[in-house]
Motif scaffolding. Structure first.
Motif, PDB file in Angstrom:
ATOM      1  N   HIS A   1      -5.636  48.571  15.472  1.00  0.00           N
ATOM      2  CA  HIS A   1      -6.303  49.744  16.074  1.00  0.00           C
ATOM      3  C   HIS A   1      -6.898  49.412  17.446  1.00  0.00           C
ATOM      4  CE1 HIS A   1      -5.804  51.511  12.127  1.00  0.00           C
ATOM      5  NE2 HIS A   1      -6.503  50.537  11.581  1.00  0.00           N
ATOM      6  N   HIS A   2      -6.211  48.524  18.200  1.00  0.00           N
ATOM      7  CA  HIS A   2      -6.639  48.134  19.562  1.00  0.00           C
ATOM      8  C   HIS A   2      -7.999  47.438  19.560  1.00  0.00           C
ATOM      9  CE1 HIS A   2      -3.358  50.551  21.299  1.00  0.00           C
ATOM     10  NE2 HIS A   2      -3.655  51.429  20.365  1.00  0.00           N
ATOM     11  N   GLU A   3      -8.380  46.848  18.432  1.00  0.00           N
ATOM     12  CA  GLU A   3      -9.696  46.209  18.338  1.00  0.00           C
ATOM     13  C   GLU A   3      -9.564  44.701  18.158  1.00  0.00           C
ATOM     14  OE1 GLU A   3     -12.062  47.978  15.303  1.00  0.00           O
ATOM     15  OE2 GLU A   3     -11.948  50.004  16.156  1.00  0.00           O
ATOM     16  N   ASP A   4     -10.552  43.988  18.659  1.00  0.00           N
ATOM     17  CA  ASP A   4     -10.575  42.535  18.490  1.00  0.00           C
ATOM     18  C   ASP A   4     -11.989  42.015  18.734  1.00  0.00           C
ATOM     19  OD1 ASP A   4     -10.971  41.908  21.381  1.00  0.00           O
ATOM     20  OD2 ASP A   4      -8.967  42.725  21.585  1.00  0.00           O
ATOM     21  N   THR A   5     -12.219  40.778  18.318  1.00  0.00           N
ATOM     22  CA  THR A   5     -13.458  40.079  18.684  1.00  0.00           C
ATOM     23  C   THR A   5     -13.061  38.747  19.321  1.00  0.00           C
ATOM     24  OG1 THR A   5     -13.614  39.041  16.510  1.00  0.00           O
ATOM     25  CG2 THR A   5     -14.831  41.096  16.838  1.00  0.00           C
TER      26      THR A   5
ATOM     27  N   THR B   1       1.210  46.278  20.812  1.00  0.00           N
ATOM     28  CA  THR B   1       1.133  47.668  20.343  1.00  0.00           C
ATOM     29  C   THR B   1      -0.296  48.094  20.068  1.00  0.00           C
ATOM     30  OG1 THR B   1       1.342  46.972  18.040  1.00  0.00           O
ATOM     31  CG2 THR B   1       3.387  47.443  19.236  1.00  0.00           C
ATOM     32  N   GLY B   2      -1.176  47.107  19.920  1.00  0.00           N
ATOM     33  CA  GLY B   2      -2.549  47.400  19.521  1.00  0.00           C
ATOM     34  C   GLY B   2      -2.764  47.224  18.026  1.00  0.00           C
ATOM     35  N   ASP B   3      -1.662  47.027  17.289  1.00  0.00           N
ATOM     36  CA  ASP B   3      -1.756  46.903  15.825  1.00  0.00           C
ATOM     37  C   ASP B   3      -1.757  45.449  15.347  1.00  0.00           C
ATOM     38  OD1 ASP B   3      -1.742  49.666  15.589  1.00  0.00           O
ATOM     39  OD2 ASP B   3       0.450  49.751  15.577  1.00  0.00           O
ATOM     40  N   GLU B   4      -1.771  44.498  16.291  1.00  0.00           N
ATOM     41  CA  GLU B   4      -1.706  43.087  15.911  1.00  0.00           C
ATOM     42  C   GLU B   4      -2.943  42.688  15.099  1.00  0.00           C
ATOM     43  OE1 GLU B   4       0.967  43.867  19.201  1.00  0.00           O
ATOM     44  OE2 GLU B   4      -1.178  44.245  19.026  1.00  0.00           O
ATOM     45  N   ILE B   5      -2.710  41.809  14.088  1.00  0.00           N
ATOM     46  CA  ILE B   5      -3.792  41.351  13.201  1.00  0.00           C
ATOM     47  C   ILE B   5      -3.696  39.832  13.057  1.00  0.00           C
ATOM     48  CG2 ILE B   5      -4.635  41.406  10.804  1.00  0.00           C
ATOM     49  CD1 ILE B   5      -3.721  44.314  10.653  1.00  0.00           C
ATOM     50  N   GLY B   6      -4.855  39.164  12.994  1.00  0.00           N
ATOM     51  CA  GLY B   6      -4.878  37.728  12.730  1.00  0.00           C
ATOM     52  C   GLY B   6      -5.767  36.968  13.699  1.00  0.00           C
TER      53      GLY B   6
ATOM     54  N   MET C   1      -1.217  41.712  29.646  1.00  0.00           N
ATOM     55  CA  MET C   1      -1.165  41.863  28.184  1.00  0.00           C
ATOM     56  C   MET C   1      -2.500  42.367  27.636  1.00  0.00           C
ATOM     57  SD  MET C   1       1.909  41.060  27.098  1.00  0.00           S
ATOM     58  CE  MET C   1       1.918  40.431  25.414  1.00  0.00           C
ATOM     59  N   SER C   2      -3.585  41.842  28.156  1.00  0.00           N
ATOM     60  CA  SER C   2      -4.911  42.250  27.698  1.00  0.00           C
ATOM     61  C   SER C   2      -5.152  43.729  27.970  1.00  0.00           C
ATOM     62  CB  SER C   2      -5.981  41.402  28.392  1.00  0.00           C
ATOM     63  OG  SER C   2      -7.266  41.778  27.991  1.00  0.00           O
TER      64      SER C   2
ATOM     65  N   ARG D   1      -5.157  47.571  25.415  1.00  0.00           N
ATOM     66  CA  ARG D   1      -6.104  48.686  25.440  1.00  0.00           C
ATOM     67  C   ARG D   1      -5.456  49.980  25.942  1.00  0.00           C
ATOM     68  NH1 ARG D   1     -11.239  46.048  25.569  1.00  0.00           N
ATOM     69  NH2 ARG D   1     -11.011  44.488  23.930  1.00  0.00           N
ATOM     70  N   ASN D   2      -4.501  49.823  26.879  1.00  0.00           N
ATOM     71  CA  ASN D   2      -3.862  51.006  27.472  1.00  0.00           C
ATOM     72  C   ASN D   2      -2.363  50.746  27.631  1.00  0.00           C
ATOM     73  OD1 ASN D   2      -2.860  53.043  29.233  1.00  0.00           O
ATOM     74  ND2 ASN D   2      -4.895  53.359  30.069  1.00  0.00           N
ATOM     75  N   PRO D   3      -1.529  51.434  26.849  1.00  0.00           N
ATOM     76  CA  PRO D   3      -0.087  51.143  26.855  1.00  0.00           C
ATOM     77  C   PRO D   3       0.623  51.465  28.166  1.00  0.00           C
ATOM     78  CG  PRO D   3      -0.583  53.077  25.497  1.00  0.00           C
ATOM     79  CD  PRO D   3      -1.896  52.465  25.863  1.00  0.00           C
ATOM     80  N   LYS D   4      -0.070  52.088  29.123  1.00  0.00           N
ATOM     81  CA  LYS D   4       0.565  52.389  30.415  1.00  0.00           C
ATOM     82  C   LYS D   4       0.515  51.206  31.380  1.00  0.00           C
ATOM     83  CE  LYS D   4      -0.371  57.368  30.381  1.00  0.00           C
ATOM     84  NZ  LYS D   4      -1.123  58.463  31.058  1.00  0.00           N
ATOM     85  N   CYS D   5      -0.175  50.118  31.005  1.00  0.00           N
ATOM     86  CA  CYS D   5      -0.318  48.985  31.922  1.00  0.00           C
ATOM     87  C   CYS D   5       1.029  48.297  32.134  1.00  0.00           C
ATOM     88  CB  CYS D   5      -1.344  47.986  31.394  1.00  0.00           C
ATOM     89  SG  CYS D   5      -1.684  46.668  32.577  1.00  0.00           S
TER      90      CYS D   5
END
Length: 453
Positions: A84-88, A57-62, A197-198, A202-206
């Motif tokens: 928020h679709h962000e990660d490192t 969903t882009g909201d995953e955390i951890g 998945m990657s 970033r884009n839910p249409k994938c």
């Protein structure tokens, strides 16, 4: 412009509209066959259900570990998902020595476990519980999200004791033998699934993931009622499942014979896995360079190129002695080169043959050879993507792509789109380059799996 001789030499690589349409039909039929339980055994494209049924969903955390094995190197990654679709991503590349690629499977998995332990220690995570997504980019039959039976090795691997075994279990056992890290293998996936998945993060249409690198494969989102091989309990609460097509094997039943060339047959004949992965051998990085090398050899023998060079037959002898000396990366570099300087092309020819200054005419001829081989590969990939786009009910779809051939070839994307525009006319689509797909995607599958628990 290149002369008629070189065009005639390359004619067998130029696909006609009829051939493209016929390949599309055969490819589509093969996917249908792979999805059906009664015909799957006869299918080249096995269309394995991946048991991945939720997109991020882009909201995953951890924090999640990812392991990406698919060639002569593998990567270990620490992916920190921030919502928020962000990660490192922090990662380390480790080599797979040649002897481990063909030695006992237990040695390969012990080596991977050792590298995992070093990575965990380096990042000071020794006491943490670490869910891991394992990208294993070889043909597998998924029995569940954590269980995958290796169907056969590809890409130069031949480790005994792994085929028909659960690679998840082999990795867990290797980690357990060490006993120094708490790593839980929560998901096994293919690199195409990771790419999808990657990009979906970033884009839910994938809905499609494609790899065009050392090897070649694709996966896509399919309705569960069309996936005969999926166990009934996985159809109750979910509408979709990711399907790993294993399309690199397309053609093993003869469907590609009307477009394969003598060069394709020679590359296959001298490969480790003769008569298998025939589609892959026409499109992927492991084989495109050797194909160009064989064409260049024929051009030298037939006095079509380097006509005015007294060392032409010496060049031919050098290629004959080492047919794989023409690397796939040269194709991308030559097609990126500037006319009339041809600085890169001349440098490659000097490395290959020691020739001081190739003529503009010879550089143009070599560029045309590379162009024909690459354009055919991109056309074939475009056909496969078109089949999957037309199977997906969404009108607007993103295709996630990764792999060195796609990433570095200057015209591969344009060649592909030209074919897709013809064969998937009613679809709105975009192509998205995957960022760290097979690695980040593995962590995302691990995150989604952990969230379900």
């Amino acid at each position: 412009m290149v002369d008629a001789e070189i065009r005639e030499l390359m004619q067998s690589f130029v696909l006609s509209d009829y051939q493209v349409q016929e390949l599309y039909k055969r490819f589509n039929d093969e996917i249908s066959k792979g999805l059906n339980r009664t015909t799957n055994a006869l299918a080249n494209t096995k269309c394995f259900p991946t048991y991945v049924q939720d997109l991020p969903t882009g909201d995953e955390i951890g924090k999640y570990l990812a392991l990406d094995l698919g060639g002569t190197n593998f990567r270990v990654l620490l992916v920190t998902l921030k919502g928020h679709h962000e990660d490192t991503v922090e990662s380390q590349i480790y080599a797979v020595p040649k002897e481990l690629m063909i030695g006992p499977g237990v040695d390969l998995f012990d080596h991977i476990a050792e590298c995992l332990a070093k990575f965990v220690e380096k990042h000071d995570m020794g006491s943490a519980y670490l869910p891991l997504g394992f990208t294993f980019s070889f043909p597998c039959v998924q029995m569940g999200l954590k269980e995958a039976i290796l169907a056969r090795w590809t890409k130069g691997f031949k480790c005994p004791g792994v085929v028909q075994e659960d690679v998840g279990r082999l990795l867990r056992e290797a980690i357990h033998r060490r006993g120094d890290v708490d790593i839980a293998v929560v998901a096994i996936l293919n690199d195409t699934t990771g790419t999808l998945m990657s990009c979906a993060h970033r884009n839910p249409k994938c809905r499609i993931g494609v790899i065009v690198g050392t090897g070649c494969n694709a996966c896509y989102v399919e309705r569960v009622d069309r996936v005969d091989l999926l166990k009934p309990e996985f159809k109750r609460d979910k509408k979709h499942v990711l399907v790993n097509t294993e399309w690199g094997a397309f053609g093993e039943s003869g469907q590609l014979e009307f477009v394969r060339t003598e060069y394709d047959r020679e590359v296959d004949r001298t490969s480790l896995n003769v008569s298998s992965q025939l589609f892959e051998k026409m499109v992927s990085g492991m084989y495109l360079g050797p194909i160009v090398g064989l064409v260049l050899l024929r051009a030298l023998e037939n006095n079509v190129i380097f006509k005015r060079d007294s060392k032409r037959m010496e060049f031919a002898a050098a290629l004959r002695a080492n047919p794989n000396s023409f690397h796939t990366k040269y194709i991308s570099e030559i097609e990126s080169d500037l006319f009339p300087e041809f600085t890169i092309t001349r440098g490659i020819l000097q490395d290959l043959f020691g020739t001081e200054k190739a003529s503009i005419e010879d550089c143009l001829k070599l560029k045309y050879i590379c162009e024909c081989v690459a354009q055919r590969a991109a056309t074939l990939i475009g056909i496969g993507i078109s089949v999957l786009l037309n199977r997906i009910e969404e009108k607007d779809t993103v295709v996630g792509i990764d792999g060195s051939v796609y990433r570095f070839h200057p015209k591969f994307d344009a060649y592909m789109r030209k074919t897709i525009d013809k064969l998937a006319k009613d679809k709105i689509y975009d192509i998205m380059l995957s960022e760290d797909g097979s690695g980040r995607g593995a962590a995302l599958v691990a995150a989604v799996a952990s969230k379900q628990k």
